[in-house]
Design a protein around this motif. Sequence first.
Motif, short mmCIF file in Angstrom:
data_model
loop_
_atom_site.label_atom_id
_atom_site.label_comp_id
_atom_site.label_asym_id
_atom_site.label_seq_id
_atom_site.Cartn_x
_atom_site.Cartn_y
_atom_site.Cartn_z
N ALA A 166 0.83 -1.21 0.00
CA ALA A 166 0.00 0.00 0.00
C ALA A 166 0.86 1.26 0.00
CB ALA A 166 -0.92 -0.01 1.22
N ARG A 167 1.95 1.23 0.74
CA ARG A 167 2.82 2.41 0.79
C ARG A 167 3.46 2.67 -0.57
NH1 ARG A 167 7.46 5.06 2.11
NH2 ARG A 167 7.28 6.60 3.81
N ASN A 168 3.84 1.61 -1.25
CA ASN A 168 4.40 1.77 -2.59
C ASN A 168 3.37 2.38 -3.54
OD1 ASN A 168 6.86 0.69 -1.85
ND2 ASN A 168 6.35 -1.39 -2.50
N LEU A 169 2.12 1.91 -3.47
CA LEU A 169 1.06 2.48 -4.30
C LEU A 169 0.88 3.97 -4.01
CD1 LEU A 169 -1.68 -0.31 -4.15
CD2 LEU A 169 -0.52 0.50 -6.21
N ALA A 170 0.82 4.30 -2.72
CA ALA A 170 0.62 5.70 -2.34
C ALA A 170 1.78 6.58 -2.79
CB ALA A 170 0.42 5.81 -0.83
N THR A 171 3.00 6.05 -2.70
CA THR A 171 4.18 6.81 -3.12
C THR A 171 4.13 7.11 -4.61
OG1 THR A 171 5.50 5.80 -1.36
CG2 THR A 171 6.70 6.80 -3.17
N LEU A 172 3.54 6.19 -5.37
CA LEU A 172 3.41 6.38 -6.82
C LEU A 172 2.22 7.28 -7.18
CD1 LEU A 172 4.13 2.72 -7.97
CD2 LEU A 172 5.61 4.71 -8.33
N GLY A 173 1.47 7.70 -6.18
CA GLY A 173 0.35 8.59 -6.42
C GLY A 173 -1.01 7.92 -6.39
N GLY A 219 4.03 11.46 5.97
CA GLY A 219 4.08 12.85 6.43
C GLY A 219 2.80 13.63 6.23
N ASP A 220 1.71 12.94 5.87
CA ASP A 220 0.43 13.62 5.67
C ASP A 220 -0.39 13.48 6.94
OD1 ASP A 220 -1.97 14.68 4.87
OD2 ASP A 220 -2.06 13.61 2.96
N MET A 221 -0.14 14.34 7.91
CA MET A 221 -0.80 14.23 9.21
C MET A 221 -2.27 14.65 9.13
SD MET A 221 1.57 12.82 10.67
CE MET A 221 0.62 12.55 12.17
#
Length: 277
Positions: A215-222, A257-259
């Motif tokens: 999931a983090r990889n997906l989010a990092t890719l947008g 970092g998106d609090m």
Amino acid sequence: MDSTLTALAGQIAQLDVVNSAQLERMRHEALTAQAPWKADYGAYQSGGWWTTSLMNASGDAADVTIGDCTAQPTGLLRQLPATSALLASLGLNFMWVRLARLESNAFLWEHRDYDELDQVERHRLHIPLHTNSSAFIVTGGAKVHMAGGRIWRLTPTCAHGVCNLLGPDRIHLIADVYADDAYHQLANRPTLHPALAERLPTADQTVLAERFGTARNLATLGYVDAAERMLLRIFYTFALPEGTAYDLITQLHASLGDMEAATRWETAKRRLLALVA
């Protein structure tokens, strides 16, 4: 019924049989009625969850936000004679009655209902009208297919979620009823057939870490929405501590970092699971 099924039957159980010929007439009515389907409770779902009212406070079938009331038939119910006859035959004190349609690849996320309706005893009944084996509810760490031919009772104050993985659309009649002698007579012998309930496997930390990493990889890719949905869907695959999927999404946003998003999901968890802030 073994101890596991006995415990689960406290959350979801089969009650009475519905006559097959009448059930088929009700199914035909639900599939062909010109109903004003409404998409409400957007925070609770992936999209694809539609309802229309048969009995409510206003008599307007498009009024679908649940609340305590003295229910009256809507114009839609008057167009559904077989459904109206079944409801009348039960002799129950209805609070609200709906048709609910869940499309393929659609989810109702983990949540509780009735949190704001705690002054009077009430219960939720389901009558499946059109369903398939890939449609199931998750509650108590198990998935249960609510098969046709029965009236089911769901305890919606327990955390639960619903999905329809492959379709066709799942259509249920859902009746919220007040407890009275007629209800207790209907519900006095709850059962849950073992073939309809499947205990979900427990997810260990390695599995959760792998899902979180993906999931983090997906989010990092947008692909943030896809990442969130992937984590939300863990609830339908593994038996998890309550709110785990929401915690993972909160951690995902915090790690990026998106609090603001992290706080938003913390708030969503409290709202959806009716937790005290």
